[in-house]
Design a protein around this motif. Structure first.
Motif, PDB file in Angstrom:
ATOM      1  N   UNK A 174       0.873  -1.170   0.000  1.00 48.17           N
ATOM      2  CA  UNK A 174       0.000   0.000   0.000  1.00 48.17           C
ATOM      3  C   UNK A 174       0.907   1.216   0.000  1.00 48.17           C
ATOM      4  N   UNK A 175       0.671   2.131  -0.955  1.00 45.62           N
ATOM      5  CA  UNK A 175       1.504   3.331  -1.021  1.00 45.62           C
ATOM      6  C   UNK A 175       0.725   4.442  -1.702  1.00 45.62           C
ATOM      7  N   UNK A 196       5.162   7.847  -6.117  1.00 44.58           N
ATOM      8  CA  UNK A 196       5.860   7.051  -7.123  1.00 44.58           C
ATOM      9  C   UNK A 196       6.458   7.995  -8.165  1.00 44.58           C
ATOM     10  N   UNK A 197       7.781   7.924  -8.382  1.00 44.40           N
ATOM     11  CA  UNK A 197       8.385   8.842  -9.348  1.00 44.40           C
ATOM     12  C   UNK A 197       7.881   8.590 -10.769  1.00 44.40           C
ATOM     13  N   UNK A 198       7.713   9.666 -11.510  1.00 46.01           N
ATOM     14  CA  UNK A 198       7.302   9.572 -12.904  1.00 46.01           C
ATOM     15  C   UNK A 198       8.503   9.642 -13.817  1.00 46.01           C
ATOM     16  N   UNK A 199       8.335   9.135 -15.029  1.00 55.03           N
ATOM     17  CA  UNK A 199       9.391   9.201 -16.033  1.00 55.03           C
ATOM     18  C   UNK A 199       8.798   9.774 -17.309  1.00 55.03           C
ATOM     19  N   UNK A 200       9.573  10.620 -17.974  1.00 54.91           N
ATOM     20  CA  UNK A 200       9.156  11.153 -19.266  1.00 54.91           C
ATOM     21  C   UNK A 200       9.198  10.032 -20.291  1.00 54.91           C
ATOM     22  N   UNK A 224       2.370  -0.109  -9.638  1.00 57.43           N
ATOM     23  CA  UNK A 224       2.618  -1.438  -9.057  1.00 57.43           C
ATOM     24  C   UNK A 224       3.227  -2.314 -10.141  1.00 57.43           C
ATOM     25  N   UNK A 225       4.164  -3.139  -9.752  1.00 58.32           N
ATOM     26  CA  UNK A 225       4.787  -4.023 -10.731  1.00 58.32           C
ATOM     27  C   UNK A 225       5.702  -5.022 -10.056  1.00 58.32           C
TER      28      UNK A 225
END
Length: 123
Positions: free
Chosen positions: A6-7, A12-16, A29-30
């Motif tokens: 649970x978070x 969660x960092x995003x990426x371009x 999630x992964x």
């Protein structure tokens, strides 16, 4: 041993996304969270954003959270908005063009190797 995760999505960092203008992805999630079968990703596309026509080697199941976009799957264009769901089979050419930003959707994919191939315009 398996454990629940649970978070906060915002943590969660995003990426371009290199292939798409004004497009960012987060892997919510992964496999890194111990999820064995699927990854849940969140895409956010800004004004003028989208993805060019491309294929993936894995299927996509998508849920539109906000905004509007023209999604072309195969040879058919669909205008999608919040509350719409999409299934895009593996290897089907598809593209996204933002109509109302931000366009945000959740995308679930199997945890399998995925190769994204940009399709050039045919002459």
């Amino acid at each position: 041993s398996e454990a629940a995760v649970v978070k906060k999505a915002a943590a969660v960092p995003g990426k371009t996304v290199a292939a798409g203008p004004e497009t960012e992805v987060q892997v919510l999630l992964g496999p890194d969270d111990g999820a064995p079968h699927f990854a849940m990703r969140r895409f956010v596309m800004g004004e003028g954003g989208g993805m060019p026509r491309h294929t993936n080697t894995v299927e996509h199941e998508q849920y539109v959270v906000r905004g509007r976009a023209r999604v072309t799957a195969g040879s058919t264009a669909h205008e999608v908005a919040a509350g719409d769901v999409l299934y895009i089979p593996a290897r089907m050419p598809h593209s996204y063009e933002v109509l109302e930003a931000p366009f945000e959707f959740l995308c679930l994919v199997p945890n399998l190797p995925d190769k994204l191939e940009i399709l050039g315009e045919s002459c």
